[in-house]
Design a protein around this motif. Structure first.
Motif, PDB file in Angstrom:
ATOM      1  N   GLN A   3      10.952  -9.939 -18.053  1.00 55.68           N
ATOM      2  CA  GLN A   3      11.129  -9.472 -19.405  1.00 55.68           C
ATOM      3  C   GLN A   3      10.122  -8.416 -19.811  1.00 55.68           C
ATOM      4  O   GLN A   3      10.355  -7.645 -20.735  1.00 55.68           O
ATOM      5  N   ASP A   4       8.985  -8.352 -19.106  1.00 57.10           N
ATOM      6  CA  ASP A   4       7.965  -7.382 -19.503  1.00 57.10           C
ATOM      7  C   ASP A   4       8.027  -6.104 -18.667  1.00 57.10           C
ATOM      8  O   ASP A   4       7.101  -5.318 -18.640  1.00 57.10           O
ATOM      9  N   TYR A  61      -0.904  -7.629  -0.525  1.00 55.20           N
ATOM     10  CA  TYR A  61      -0.377  -6.742  -1.557  1.00 55.20           C
ATOM     11  C   TYR A  61      -0.984  -6.962  -2.932  1.00 55.20           C
ATOM     12  O   TYR A  61      -0.799  -6.133  -3.821  1.00 55.20           O
ATOM     13  N   GLU A  62      -1.725  -8.033  -3.111  1.00 57.58           N
ATOM     14  CA  GLU A  62      -2.377  -8.267  -4.397  1.00 57.58           C
ATOM     15  C   GLU A  62      -3.872  -7.959  -4.341  1.00 57.58           C
ATOM     16  O   GLU A  62      -4.577  -8.103  -5.342  1.00 57.58           O
ATOM     17  N   CYS A  63      -4.347  -7.503  -3.205  1.00 59.61           N
ATOM     18  CA  CYS A  63      -5.764  -7.190  -3.013  1.00 59.61           C
ATOM     19  C   CYS A  63      -6.037  -5.763  -3.491  1.00 59.61           C
ATOM     20  O   CYS A  63      -5.452  -4.811  -2.972  1.00 59.61           O
ATOM     21  N   GLN A 130       0.288  -3.729  -8.808  1.00 59.54           N
ATOM     22  CA  GLN A 130      -0.220  -5.043  -8.430  1.00 59.54           C
ATOM     23  C   GLN A 130      -0.222  -6.044  -9.572  1.00 59.54           C
ATOM     24  O   GLN A 130      -0.210  -7.250  -9.329  1.00 59.54           O
ATOM     25  N   SER A 131      -0.248  -5.591 -10.792  1.00 58.19           N
ATOM     26  CA  SER A 131      -0.271  -6.531 -11.918  1.00 58.19           C
ATOM     27  C   SER A 131       1.128  -6.979 -12.311  1.00 58.19           C
ATOM     28  O   SER A 131       1.287  -7.802 -13.218  1.00 58.19           O
ATOM     29  N   ARG A 132       2.158  -6.464 -11.636  1.00 56.55           N
ATOM     30  CA  ARG A 132       3.541  -6.829 -11.947  1.00 56.55           C
ATOM     31  C   ARG A 132       4.262  -7.169 -10.648  1.00 56.55           C
ATOM     32  O   ARG A 132       4.930  -6.327 -10.047  1.00 56.55           O
TER      33      ARG A 132
END
Length: 217
Positions: A3-4, A61-63, A130-132
């Motif tokens: 949704q964001d 992938y989140e690093c 990375q934040s999504r």
């Protein structure tokens, strides 16, 4: 869809980080198993597949440091005149990065449904956002790069779990404990991750006997 997330929002961009030293957890030569002990397929190769020098990255992938390393490693390959190739191996630090594993599955699905070019597009898309990394976001990215969004997340993405597990096991077998961990022709790289430093390291190895690294060389 998350949704964001809007279908037209721009990539967030690679985070601005100071140059950093690559993780090099191997204590000594005896810690590295022989190639036949831990075979791994080189599924994700960027650059000339027959290049003389092979750089292997174990990444998450989140690093944020992996996100910083990605454009550096690609520039290294692109400026090597076909002499260096990059192999990416998944090493999701799932205990600290809750979306790393599902992001790796989404990247594998992009390779399976769109081929190598689509994989690398997804690879960069994930690092730039990375934040999504929710399931909805992953499906959106897959659609954007030309992969199958239905296989990028959820139950259908689980079919790619053995590929991620194989990469992770190869990393554990070679002593990887953090990301990014980089090897140049089988030797752990311990320097700053920037193009000049990596180029010097690769050049310094170019005249030395090469060692096979888990069947990738």
């Amino acid at each position: 869809m998350s949704q964001d997330v809007e279908t037209t929002y721009p990539d967030e961009g690679t985070p601005e980080l100071e140059p950093f030293n690559a993780v090099a957890p191997l204590r000594n030569e005896g810690d590295r198993p022989e190639p036949d002990d831990a075979p791994a397929a080189a599924r994700h190769v960027f650059g000339n597949p027959d290049a003389e020098i092979c750089v292997v990255e174990f990444g998450d992938y989140e690093c944020p440091y992996c996100a910083g390393a990605a454009p550096v490693l690609h520039e290294l390959v692109e400026s090597s005149q076909g002499q260096i190739r990059l192999v990416f191996q998944n090493f999701p630090l799932f205990e600290t990065h809750p979306y790393a594993l599902t992001a790796a599955l989404a990247a594998e699905s992009a390779e399976a449904t769109g081929g190598p070019e689509v994989f690398w597009k997804m690879h960069h898309k994930l690092f730039k956002n990375q934040s999504r990394l929710t399931d909805g976001d992953l499906r959106l990215y897959a659609e954007h790069v030309g992969a199958d969004p239905d296989r990028a997340a959820g139950e259908k993405a689980q079919e790619f779990a053995p590929l991620v597990q194989a990469d992770y096991a190869a990393g554990v077998a070679s002593g990887v404990v953090g990301t990014p961990t980089i090897f140049i022709d089988g030797a752990p790289y311990q320097g700053v991750v920037d193009v000049p430093s990596l180029r010097r390291a690769a050049g310094g190895l170019s005249s030395a006997p090469r060692k096979r690294f888990f069947g990738l060389l």
